[in-house]
Every structure is written in structure tokens, then in C-alpha cells.
Design an enzyme around this catalytic site. Structure first.
Site, short mmCIF file in Angstrom:
data_model
loop_
_atom_site.label_atom_id
_atom_site.label_comp_id
_atom_site.label_asym_id
_atom_site.label_seq_id
_atom_site.Cartn_x
_atom_site.Cartn_y
_atom_site.Cartn_z
N HIS A 42 4.64 6.03 8.02
CA HIS A 42 4.66 5.63 9.42
C HIS A 42 4.76 6.88 10.29
O HIS A 42 5.56 7.77 10.01
CB HIS A 42 5.84 4.69 9.69
N LYS A 54 8.16 4.36 13.62
CA LYS A 54 8.61 3.24 12.81
C LYS A 54 9.51 3.71 11.66
O LYS A 54 9.22 3.44 10.49
CB LYS A 54 7.39 2.47 12.26
N GLU A 105 12.38 3.17 9.12
CA GLU A 105 12.81 1.87 8.61
C GLU A 105 13.83 2.01 7.49
O GLU A 105 13.92 3.05 6.84
CB GLU A 105 11.61 1.04 8.14
N LYS A 108 -7.08 -2.84 2.43
CA LYS A 108 -7.18 -2.62 3.87
C LYS A 108 -7.72 -1.23 4.17
O LYS A 108 -7.90 -0.40 3.28
CB LYS A 108 -5.80 -2.82 4.52
N GLN A 118 1.78 4.28 1.77
CA GLN A 118 1.73 4.37 3.22
C GLN A 118 2.79 5.29 3.77
O GLN A 118 3.71 5.73 3.06
CB GLN A 118 1.93 2.96 3.82
N HIS A 156 5.63 6.11 0.94
CA HIS A 156 6.40 5.12 0.21
C HIS A 156 5.54 3.89 -0.03
O HIS A 156 4.46 3.73 0.55
CB HIS A 156 7.66 4.72 0.98
N ARG A 164 -2.37 4.04 5.79
CA ARG A 164 -2.50 3.71 4.36
C ARG A 164 -3.48 4.65 3.65
O ARG A 164 -4.41 5.16 4.26
CB ARG A 164 -3.00 2.27 4.20
N SER A 196 0.81 -1.21 0.00
CA SER A 196 0.00 0.00 0.00
C SER A 196 0.85 1.27 0.00
O SER A 196 1.97 1.29 0.49
CB SER A 196 -0.93 0.00 1.23
#
Length: 438
Positions: free
Chosen positions: A113, A136, A138, A317, A111, A292, A311, A109
Site C-alpha cells: 500500500h 493505507k 494496516e 487482477k 501487494q 505482504h 499488486r 495478491s
């Protein structure tokens, strides 16, 4: 008094099945799980997306006697005093990072964070959706050729796309286009050639406000407005009808994504987000509040211990468009801005350090040819290592518990704080090791 804990030992990770994962034994995550997850057998009709290595409660790693977190709580010396002091949750055996291998067949998706403050707010107000209060950040390291959306394109590139792609322009108000063009240093009615001259310019405050207006208008568009335009776009691209300023690579990607997610507004993000292709060993860092989406390939991923995702597209979802639009930083710029260049670790050419600008984790990549030997100096914090290819002998001394262990592809190890480890390749071997130091 209990016996001292061995400083290095194998652990059992967890395997996650999501629809976007690669099927059966084509999934690298599944291949690795066959070696390290007890009683796991590959179902060739099932998608396997992620191998989880860490203490996150959604899919925690285990020792032979129970949860890894329980073992670490009973043996805090394996975490180390500095990390215990810097990260209070570590006293419960919770590692500050979550380590993963991802095998991606179809796009994840669109999205982002949340940062720490927003994560805490979302967890408090929507705990059924946002399961923890941690941020989050990453990092992704390519294991195979890997494609992803990473952050917004430079403002002038978006203006160019809005001018070149009529179906995109049809669902974004002309006032928003004019505001973005003016903020990017163009006239209210820019030409395609004018926009192309400023394509590498990053976003200042005015560009960020205008970019937010464009992105909000797009992601909030009514289905009755955007679906007919998406159908027209895909039909035109399938016919090979590209207008001046359009890219065949982007056109092909739009068709691919619409095939995966028919009628999804996220397909239009091919014109708004940078499309980045990484080769094995190349890496990208994704900070908080940065849009991203991973598109395909196999990667090593490491993040702060969280599972918070906001998302807005390319997903069946729950979408939280309002939160996503409000949280993003709109730090638009060239695709290279998110790349993270590794450095040799301790002057050892066989080991590269990927060191993002956050406290929770760094990652080492060691590659040795058969019979080559290297030594990982002691790290003043806990580590998890995964063997992604080949095999090696690991040994450690001096210490309260000297020893050695043989590892092959798929094995996952925990390495305690303060322990030097010697690695001898029994065949060509590749090992990734995530660690934290305070």
C-alpha cells in the site's frame, strides 16, 4: 433544536464477496453479517471475504435512517473536537479508519500500500485504478490460526534460497545474486553454509539496493522463462524431492499456491517473503510500502480509510509491477519484525490495546467470562466495536442520553467520543473496538 444523539448505537456494516473468501456459512464474515446486515442471507455457494465497518464509500456502514457518515456529519460531537481538528475529512462524517473482519480461504495478491505522498500521485495520474489519495497502513489481529507473507526475508536467507533452489536461480541473473551476496557480507560466490550463518542479519543500504535488483528481476521475468521453471519446481516438490537447504513447509506452500494460481510468478515469493503464522490474539502491523499477502485464516483488520492496493502476483487482477518495485522500502529482516505486542489497557487484564505507530487508529480486544464486568474509560474520539463471540450488556451513564444495549455475536456498534461504557458479559464474550484519538 434537534435532540441529542445517543452516544452508543448499533450500525449495519457491509459484506464483500471476493473469490478468495470462505464459502457460505464457513465464512466468519458471513456469520457476523447474518446478525448485523439487514436482509442478508448466506448463499452457501458464494465466497464471503470481508465485513466492512466504517464510512469508506465503497461499502459504507449505515444507521437506521441513512449513512453513518451523514449521521456523524450532523452530530460532530460524536467524533469529538480533537479528532475533527486533526482529521479535516471527519467534518464530513468520514472516520479516519476502516475496520474489517476478513475470512481468507485462498491467498490474496502479493501487494503493498502506498504512503501518503505516493497515494496522492497515483490517485492523480491513475484515478481509474487508485480510487483515493490516502495511505493505507494496516494491522491484522488473528481470530483463528492465520498465515501470511510479511515483508522480505533477511538478505542472507534469500541468498541461501537462491543457492538451494535451482528453479529460482534460473530466473534471477547471476549478477544480481552476486551483488546481494556481497552486500550481505558474503563472497561473490558464497556457499550454502556461509549464507546460513548470516540469516538473521537485517538489510542495510547496500542490501536494499541488491534486494531490489533481485525482486525486480523476478517479478518482471518473462513468462517463457519462469513458467517452465515453475512447472519443474512444483513437479519436483510433489515428488518429495527436496535439495539441501530446502524446507518441506515452504515446498508444501509453493505447491498449495500454484494450485490456487497456476503458472503465477507470485508462487516464487515463498522464497523471498517471510511466511508468518499467528495464533489467535497475535498481531502484525504493516506500514506503507511493505510487501505482504494474507494466505489463510480469519482476522480482525484495521487500516487508514483507503482502498489503495498495488499488486504484482498471485492475482487475476491488474498488476502494477513497476510501481510496486519502485515504491517498496526493502526493509528486509526476520519475520518477528512486523509483530505487534499488545499491552493491558488502563491496567485491565480483560482488555488489551493494540497500538501501532500511526495516528489513524488503535484497537482494543476485550474478553470476559460469563458474569464478568469491565469498564471502558472514555476515549476522546469515535469508535466502532464488533462482537466476535458471545454476548454482553453495555450501559452508559452519566450523559445527556443514558442507556444500555444488549449485544450478541455479529452486532456492530458505534461509540461516540468521551463516553465511558460498562460491559457485563451475559456469556463468554469477545469484543474488538477500533478507535482514534488525536
Amino acid at each position: 433544536m434537534s435532540a441529542p444523539a445517543p452516544p452508543v448505537f448499533k450500525i449495519a456494516p457491509g459484506i464483500q464477496s471476493y473469490d478468495w473468501g470462505k464459502k457460505g456459512s464457513s465464512s466468519l464474515a458471513a456469520q457476523l453479517a447474518e446478525e448485523s446486515v439487514p436482509d442478508f442471507q448466506v448463499d452457501e455457494n458464494k465466497p464471503y471475504a470481508e465485513l466492512w465497518m466504517g464510512t469508506h464509500p465503497n461499502c459504507p456502514s449505515r444507521t437506521g435512517s441513512g449513512l453513518l457518515s451523514e449521521y456523524l456529519a450532523a452530530h460532530p460531537e460524536l467524533i469529538g473536537d480533537a479528532v475533527l481538528k486533526r482529521f479535516p475529512d471527519a467534518r464530513n462524517g468520514d472516520l479516519p479508519f476502516l475496520f474489517k473482519v476478513l475470512s481468507i480461504a485462498t491467498a490474496l495478491s502479493i501487494q503493498a500500500h502506498p504512503d501518503k505522498k505516493l497515494a496522492e500521485q497515483l490517485h492523480k495520474s491513475k484515478s481509474d485504478i487508485y480510487k483515493d489519495g490516502n495511505h493505507k497502513p494496516e494491522m491484522a489481529i488473528a481470530l483463528t490460526p492465520f498465515r501470511a507473507f510479511l515483508n522480505f526475508v533477511p538478505p542472507a536467507v534469500l541468498v541461501r534460497n537462491l543457492l538451494a533452489v535451482p528453479e529460482l536461480a534460473a530466473i534471477v541473473p547471476s549478477s544480481a545474486v552476486s551483488s546481494l551476496a556481497k552486500a550481505a557480507g558474503l563472497s561473490d560466490s558464497p556457499s550454502l553454509s556461509d549464507a546460513q550463518k548470516l540469516e538473521e542479519k537485517t538489510a542495510g543500504d547496500e542490501e536494499k539496493r541488491a534486494l531490489k535488483e533481485v525482486f525486480s528481476a523476478l517479478m518482471s521475468a518473462n513468462e517463457d522463462d519462469f513458467k517452465p521453471q515453475l512447472e519443474k519446481l512444483v513437479k519436483r516438490y510433489k515428488a518429495g524431492d527436496l535439495k539441501d537447504g530446502e524446507s518441506k513447509e515452504i515446498a508444501d506452500l509453493a505447491v498449495e499456491l500454484e494450485g490456487q494460481y497456476p503458472g503465477d510468478i507470485g508462487v516464487f515469493c515463498v522464497f523471498i517473503l517471510n511466511v508468518v503464522d499467528l495464533q489467535p490474539g497475535e498481531a502484525a502491523f504493516l506500514g506503507a510500502n511493505m510487501p505482504h499477502a494474507y494466505i489463510n485464516g480469519n482476522i480482525i483488520e484495521c487500516m487508514a480509510t483507503s482502498d489503495n492496493v498495488v499488486r504484482a502476483g498471485l492475482t487475476p487482477k491488474l498488476r502494477d509491477v513497476d510501481t510496486l518495485v519502485s515504491m517498496l522500502t526493502y526493509e528486509a529482516g526476520p519475520s518477528t519484525a512486523q509483530l505487534l505486542k499488545p499491552q493491558e489497557w488502563h491496567h485491565d487484564p480483560s482488555t488489551l490495546l493494540y497500538d501501532p505507530p500511526i495516528a489513524e487508529f488503535s484497537v482494543l480486544r476485550t474478553h470476559l467470562a460469563k458474569d464478568e464486568v469491565t469498564t471502558h474509560a472514555a476515549v476522546q474520539g469515535p469508535s466502532i466495536a464488533v462482537v466476535t463471540n458471545g454476548g454482553a450488556q453495555l450501559s452508559w451513564t452519566p450523559g445527556e442520553v443514558d442507556g444500555d444495549v444488549q449485544v450478541t455475536k455479529g452486532d456492530v456498534l458505534f461509540l461516540g467520543a468521551g463516553q465511558e461504557v460498562k460491559i457485563q458479559a451475559l456469556q463468554d464474550v469477545e469484543i474488538f473496538r477500533a478507535f482514534v484519538e488525536a
